[in-house]
Scaffold this active site. Structure first.
Site, mmCIF file in Angstrom:
data_model
loop_
_atom_site.group_PDB
_atom_site.id
_atom_site.type_symbol
_atom_site.label_atom_id
_atom_site.label_comp_id
_atom_site.label_asym_id
_atom_site.label_seq_id
_atom_site.Cartn_x
_atom_site.Cartn_y
_atom_site.Cartn_z
ATOM 1 N N ASP A 176 0.802 2.982 3.429
ATOM 2 C CA ASP A 176 0.230 4.276 3.026
ATOM 3 C C ASP A 176 1.322 5.346 2.909
ATOM 4 O O ASP A 176 1.039 6.541 3.030
ATOM 5 C CB ASP A 176 -0.860 4.749 4.002
ATOM 6 C CG ASP A 176 -2.114 5.237 3.272
ATOM 7 O OD1 ASP A 176 -2.068 5.364 2.036
ATOM 8 O OD2 ASP A 176 -3.119 5.510 3.947
ATOM 9 N N LYS B 191 -8.408 -0.302 -7.321
ATOM 10 C CA LYS B 191 -8.519 0.179 -5.944
ATOM 11 C C LYS B 191 -9.864 0.876 -5.805
ATOM 12 O O LYS B 191 -10.225 1.696 -6.655
ATOM 13 C CB LYS B 191 -7.382 1.174 -5.656
ATOM 14 C CG LYS B 191 -7.587 2.063 -4.420
ATOM 15 C CD LYS B 191 -7.233 1.365 -3.120
ATOM 16 C CE LYS B 191 -7.455 2.256 -1.895
ATOM 17 N NZ LYS B 191 -6.547 3.394 -1.808
ATOM 18 N N HIS C 105 0.846 -1.210 0.000
ATOM 19 C CA HIS C 105 0.000 0.000 0.000
ATOM 20 C C HIS C 105 0.874 1.250 0.000
ATOM 21 O O HIS C 105 1.238 1.775 1.048
ATOM 22 C CB HIS C 105 -0.945 0.003 1.212
ATOM 23 C CG HIS C 105 -2.018 1.051 1.138
ATOM 24 N ND1 HIS C 105 -3.357 0.751 1.265
ATOM 25 C CD2 HIS C 105 -1.956 2.395 0.930
ATOM 26 C CE1 HIS C 105 -4.060 1.875 1.150
ATOM 27 N NE2 HIS C 105 -3.230 2.888 0.946
HETATM 28 ZN ZN LIG Z 1 -3.747 4.863 0.806
#
Ligand SMILES: [Zn+2]
Length: 432
Positions: A344, A214, A93
């Site tokens: 992230d 996504k 991610h």
């Molecule tokens: Zn993300």
């Protein structure tokens, strides 16, 4: 131009024929011998001393005790005698084309060109941190598609990439752009509502180069005006997305914080749940039944609470989600949900990816080997790349990193990777 190409080809074939007569075919394959003081088998946790990894081209040809591999003329030898060698890490991610900056105006003045330039810089930083593969889940335009292609073409250094292109979401949802009032008519690249539109968007993303899809199943933290606990796509919309994506050979990753959205996305058949902050027993049971991966992204909360400078309309959501996410994720881990490491990265600076494993081990109590597997074998499995990467084995990509100590003794050593080889090419060597 065509005539020149034909001439060059003829010359190449002629030279090849001469070389071919003069030498046996095998000796043309140049070998690199990576001498590992210790080599960690991430499948078993065994540490093998004195191993030599023979690399030919992009792949590992063989691995064996150093005494069994003789150096031949023309071999390149890399001595990592004092190091612990393991497969390159995988982050499922990332947002390589984005940078850490939460000033709303910064977001509004971004362009695809700026994102592409960010991507070039961040891909390098990420690779040098020992992350040799990433799944990039959300980028403006199709900047991640071009970044992937530039890396594969050898134009810029970076990890192997699977990319999603624009993340799909509902109007006004986490994956829309909600900062400006109506008169500006701004719509996020991935916005699609209703069955027909989501089908079209899946097909459009694939048309322009997306390796996976996504979606935003629930609201998010770093978006204006939405609630992380509220479901966004309906079950029926997600079923339509998954049906199209899977039929066309693409996996689906679902951003989901709220429990209902996690459950619906799982029931719809997505391959991974991203974040999973409010995961409950019902969702855990469904994910276990279907083998759905959970991709927690937890270090970002530590970084954000310490160093983040968020606008008020993001800040309270970050406080609320952070208050519950770790205990819920810990519960899911203990219940046996499959975990793949995601970070992230972009929410915090790229290159700090391995801090995520420190959270799993030292805050949530995960065994170090299990944590390492989330960033190797499990992540490779989620990406559909088990035959290519995730462990050091003959036939796989020569994606090799080295650290100063056994990460099973202290997983934080992965925050300081000293050697990085990707697909047989050395990008960093600070070994002693
Ligand atoms: Zn993300």
């Amino acid at each position: 131009m065509l005539a020149k190409k034909c001439f060059a080809l003829a010359l190449f074939v002629a030279v090849g024929a001469i070389v071919g007569r003069a030498q046996p075919a095998q000796s043309a394959a140049k070998r690199t011998l990576v001498r590992a003081g210790h080599m960690l088998d991430v499948k078993t946790g065994k540490l093998l001393d004195g191993q030599t990894i023979v690399v030919v081209g992009e792949t590992i040809q063989s691995i064996g005790p150093a005494s069994t591999v003789q150096v031949q003329a023309g071999d390149t030898v890399i001595d990592l005698g004092g190091m612990t060698v393991l497969p390159g890490l995988i982050d499922v991610h990332t947002h390589l084309t984005m940078n850490t900056d939460f000033d709303p105006y910064h977001e509004l003045i971004s362009t695809d060109a700026k994102e592409a330039i960010n991507g070039v810089a961040n891909a390098r930083v990420t690779l040098l941190a020992g992350i040799t593969s990433v799944r990039n889940v959300g980028a403006g335009g199709y900047t991640d598609v071009d970044l992937r292609d530039a890396i594969n073409a050898g134009q810029v250094p970076g990890p192997h990439m699977l990319v999603s292109g624009p993340a799909m979401g509902i109007t006004g949802g986490h994956c829309d752009e909600n900062l400006l009032p109506v008169q500006y008519h701004v719509v996020g690249d991935g916005v699609a509502d209703g069955i027909a539109e989501v089908q079209h968007k899946v097909r459009q993303n694939i048309k322009y180069g997306s390796d996976l899809i996504k979606i935003c199943a629930t609201g998010g933290v770093l978006s204006k005006g939405d609630d992380p606990q509220a479901s966004q796509y309906t079950l029926e919309e997600m079923q339509a997305i998954v049906a199209d994506a899977h039929r066309l050979g693409r996996k689906v990753a679902a951003h989901a914080h709220g429990a209902q959205g996690i459950l619906w996305a799982t029931e719809a058949g997505v391959d991974s749940i991203e974040h999973g902050s409010y995961i409950n027993d019902e969702a855990i049971a469904e994910m276990k039944k279907r083998g759905t991966y959970l991709v927690p992204t937890l270090y970002l909360e530590d970084w954000m609470l310490e160093k983040g400078n968020l606008p008020a309309f993001y800040h309270q959501k970050m406080i609320d989600v952070s208050a519950v996410a770790k205990s819920n994720i810990k519960h899911a881990m203990q219940a046996g949900v499959k975990i793949a490491m995601g970070t992230d990265a972009a929410v915090y600076p790229h290159g700090l990816n391995a801090h995520e494993l420190d959270v799993y081990v030292n805050q949530l109590g995960m065994a170090p080997l299990a944590a390492l597997q989330t960033a190797t074998v499990n992540a490779a499995d989620l990406m559909g790349w088990s035959a290519k990467t995730g462990s050091l084995e003959a036939g796989k990509w020569a994606d090799i990193i080295a650290v100063e100590k056994n990460p099973l003794d202290d997983v934080r050593v992965l925050q300081d990777v000293k050697f990085v080889m990707k697909a047989g090419v050395v990008y960093k060597n600070e070994s002693k």
